[in-house]
Design an enzyme around this catalytic site. Structure first.
Site: not given
Ligand code: NAD
Length: 697
Positions: A62, A104, A107, A127
């Site tokens: 992110a 992310g 992911e 995270e």
């Protein structure tokens, strides 16, 4: 300009995320990805897609600059739209991963049908370290890719893994030893016709003892006092990857992620992360300032601090010469350094070669002539202004023009030290913490005349030394020790009124401090703050201090080094034992003041000690000694064992509410004992509270 490039290589579409430096998933990248994937899916001449990152990263997750802003939730969302588009593709998508795939970014790769990686690529879901948990399917797809046990380890630790260690699993089909883009295109062409499209969501998480393993993980988290707030929700989410359908698991992950994001602890950890990044920034640095280059160093004083500071330089590969007045002091200092490195060698933290390298980088001398050409010299001699004067007068004559003259003083006036030279612009404070080679924090003290390129040079050096750095202005105690004094002043008043050291320590440790104040004092040595207090009795006659600590020092009970302090210590053992004689000493002292000792609540202990610190923090901000409230938090989190989950004293004050802090301080001010003026709120605190504002945002 689009942040995602779309190119074709015959029947293969190559989609490149091109958002330097690390291809974060900001709004522009998310939009570009959707457009490119749609284009590839609709073009009948395209049979497969390669998704790759430009530069040195696939994608680092992110975009933190968007965090908490409405833009981060705007369509196309990552969780819903980007991953949904990947899921719905009618053609295979191959993630070609180089450098890093984090958060992310990983992911995103897991949402593709295949993953191939360049050698040395790192995968991670960090995270948890920021107080969060993965929210883009990481807890659902990763266990399907590498199995339950590996996924639990990876997500709970937040640590990255190497692609090579997972080669041949669903996480990394292949390691590309040639050019990644070429290899990925070739790979895509080979699998273009394969159906059904492999999707991690369609796999099951199989483990013979899944529930026992999950229980075991929960047990570890429960018993760990400093477990991160994301840990339990991560286990819950991963459990749903085992027990539920993929779509149910995704919903559970999202719900847990959303709840966690709202929690104070997660916000505190996130604040701590950004606070540390910001603290490196120098406000108002003139444009075009070139940091003074530092390639060689010297240290004056081979004592506790000088030795540790020399190790910091050697650890960073910077040659350093240590100077002391006596050969014995040099011998002692070097022997200590050697023994520290030997311990690292024994523990396997250093190789034989590194051990030899480190020692080679450190030389010793008794002569200023031999250090004159160093780019920086750090003074770490006795904390007496006359000794500092002697040293700085010498440095002024002996150091080359342009050398940075730094002092490690913990409380003396850096401007005064600068005035001992004819080049005050070259003088700066570098306040290392003990042990200097281990403690992360470095307070950089910018004097009134310190030149910008000197400050910039030292900040750059601090990064090379891998320190967490905060800039402070000149004042007694800088940021950390000035606040600490008020914290300790309250802790001592509490002893006079009815508390005992072990009670206060226990309560503040329960609050989350790494060490209660009295255990800490015994480690540092009670003689050190005693000397500071004696100086302050003269300098600040208006300030009231409890004299109970002086009584302890008059007995010679300086702490661990004398076997007795606020606690007792068996020879060679550092475990503190409560001492009835200390209790007696405190009670006699209370009686001598005519005080009737009372039971003091845990809440009062925390409030008085922590709010004392907060009010002083507000004073530092008001005076401009600290530039940002978040800098104060960094000092306390990295140098004083303040609990990360509370975000530092100033962030903690914000979570309590400044109005509440103020009201409680007014209540404390009504206490008939102590220093009533102690609780006068600093103007800044009163103003922010009245305006309903916070320190940190
Ligand atoms: P120390 O007593 O362990 O070492 C001081 C060294 O300086 C000794 O080896 C001594 O021989 C040498 N020295 C004295 N006068 C000298 C001179 N004129 N020229 C060259 N060398 C001389 O002291 P320390 O604990 O290392 O503290 C050094 C400085 O660091 C002080 O200013 C102190 O306030 C500061 N400091 C100490 C700590 C700590 O926890 N010890 C933490 C932060 C800052």
């Amino acid at each position: 300009m689009s942040l995602v490039r779309y190119e074709t290589n015959d029947d293969i579409a190559v989609v490149t995320i091109d958002s330097p430096p690390v291809n974060c998933l900001n709004h522009g990248v998310r939009s570009g990805l959707i457009d490119a994937l749609d284009q590839a899916d609709m073009d009948p001449s395209i049979r497969a897609v390669v998704l790759i990152g430009s530069g040195n990263a696939f994608c680092a997750g992110a975009d933190i600059s968007e965090l908490g802003l409405p833009l981060s939730f705007e369509e196309p969302t990552f969780h819903g739209t980007v991953l949904g588009t990947l899921d719905a593709m009618s053609k295979p998508v191959v993630a070609a991963i180089n450098g890093v795939a984090l958060g992310g970014g990983l992911e995103l790769a897991l949402g593709c049908n295949y993953r191939i990686a360049a050698p040395g690529t790192k995968f991670g879901l960090p995270e948890v370290k920021l107080g969060f948990m993965p929210g883009g399917g990481g807890t659902q797809r990763l266990p399907r890719a590498i199995g339950l046990e590996h996924a639990l380890n990876m997500v709970l630790s937040g640590d990255p893994v190497r692609a090579e260690d997972y080669a041949g699993t669903e996480l990394v089909r292949e390691i590309a030893n040639d050019d990644l883009r070429t290899a990925a295109t070739k790979f895509a062409r080979n699998i273009a016709a394969d159906r059904p499209l492999p999707r991690l969501r369609d796999l099951r998480v199989e483990h013979p003892h899944a529930s026992a393993l999950l229980q075991f993980a929960r047990g570890i988290v429960k018993s760990n006092r400093s477990a991160l707030p994301g840990a339990m929700p991560i286990i819950d989410a991963i459990e749903s990857a085992v027990n539920k359908t993929f779509d149910q698991g995704m919903q559970i992950e999202l719900a847990l992620f959303t709840a966690l994001s709202e929690s104070t602890e997660a916000k505190a950890l996130c604040h701590a992360f950004f606070a540390e990044r910001n603290s490196e920034k120098i406000d108002n640095l003139p444009v075009g300032t070139i940091p003074r280059a530092i390639n060689t160093a010297a240290v004056i004083g081979a004592g506790t601090m000088g030795g540790g500071i020399a190790m910091c330089f050697a650890d960073a590969g910077i040659p350093v010469k240590i100077l002391d007045v006596k050969q014995e002091a040099l011998d002692r200092g070097l022997a200590q350094i050697k023994s520290n490195y030997e311990a690292s060698l024994k523990r396997g933290k250093l190789s034989e070669e590194q051990f030899a390298q480190r020692l080679n980088l450190i030389q010793s001398t008794l002569s200023y002539q031999e250090i004159g050409d160093a780019d920086i010299v750090v003074e770490a001699v006795f904390e007496e202004i006359s000794v500092k004067e002697k040293v700085f007068t010498q440095l002024d004559t002996m150091m080359k023009a342009g050398a940075i003259l730094a002092t490690n003083t913990s409380s003396l006036d850096v401007n005064r030290i600068a005035s001992f030279t004819k080049r005050p612009q070259d003088v700066i404070g570098t306040h290392f913490f003990s042990p200097a080679n281990i403690m992360r924090l470095l307070e950089v003290v910018s004097g009134t005349k310190t030149a910008s390129d000197v400050l910039a040079g030292v900040m750059k050096l601090a990064k090379t030394l891998r320190k967490t750095t905060v800039v402070a202005g000149v004042c007694d105690g800088f940021i950390g020790n000035r606040m600490l004094e008020e914290y300790l002043r309250q802790a001592l008043f509490l002893l006079d009124e009815g508390a005992l050291p072990w009670q206060i320590d226990k309560v503040l440790e329960k609050f989350g401090m790494a060490m209660g104040p009295f255990r800490m004092l015994d480690v540092v040595g009670n003689d050190v703050p005693w000397a500071v207090r004696k100086r302050h009795y003269i300098k600040h006659p208006e300030k009231i201090y409890s004299k109970v600590a002086d009584k302890l020092c008059e007995q010679g009970w300086f702490g661990q080094k004398t076997g007795r302090g606020w606690y007792r210590y068996e020879p060679g053992v550092r475990v503190p034992q409560t001492d009835p004689e200390v209790a007696r000493l405190i009670e006699v002292h209370s009686a001598s003041l005519g005080l009737v000792r009372r039971k003091i609540s845990d809440e009062e202990i925390v409030g008085r000690c922590i709010y004392a610190m907060i009010n002083e923090g507000a004073a530092l901000l008001e005076e401009g000694i600290a530039k940002r409230a978040s800098d104060i938090d960094v000092v306390y989190l990295s140098g004083y064992g303040f609990p990360a989950r509370r975000g530092g004293p100033m962030f903690y004050a914000d979570t309590v509410g400044l109005g509440n802090v103020l009201r409680t301080m007014r209540r404390y001010a009504r206490n008939p004992y102590g220093d009533v003026r102690f609780w006068e709120p600093v103007v800044l605190l009163a103003r922010l509270a009245a305006e309903g504002k916070n320190f940190t945002k």
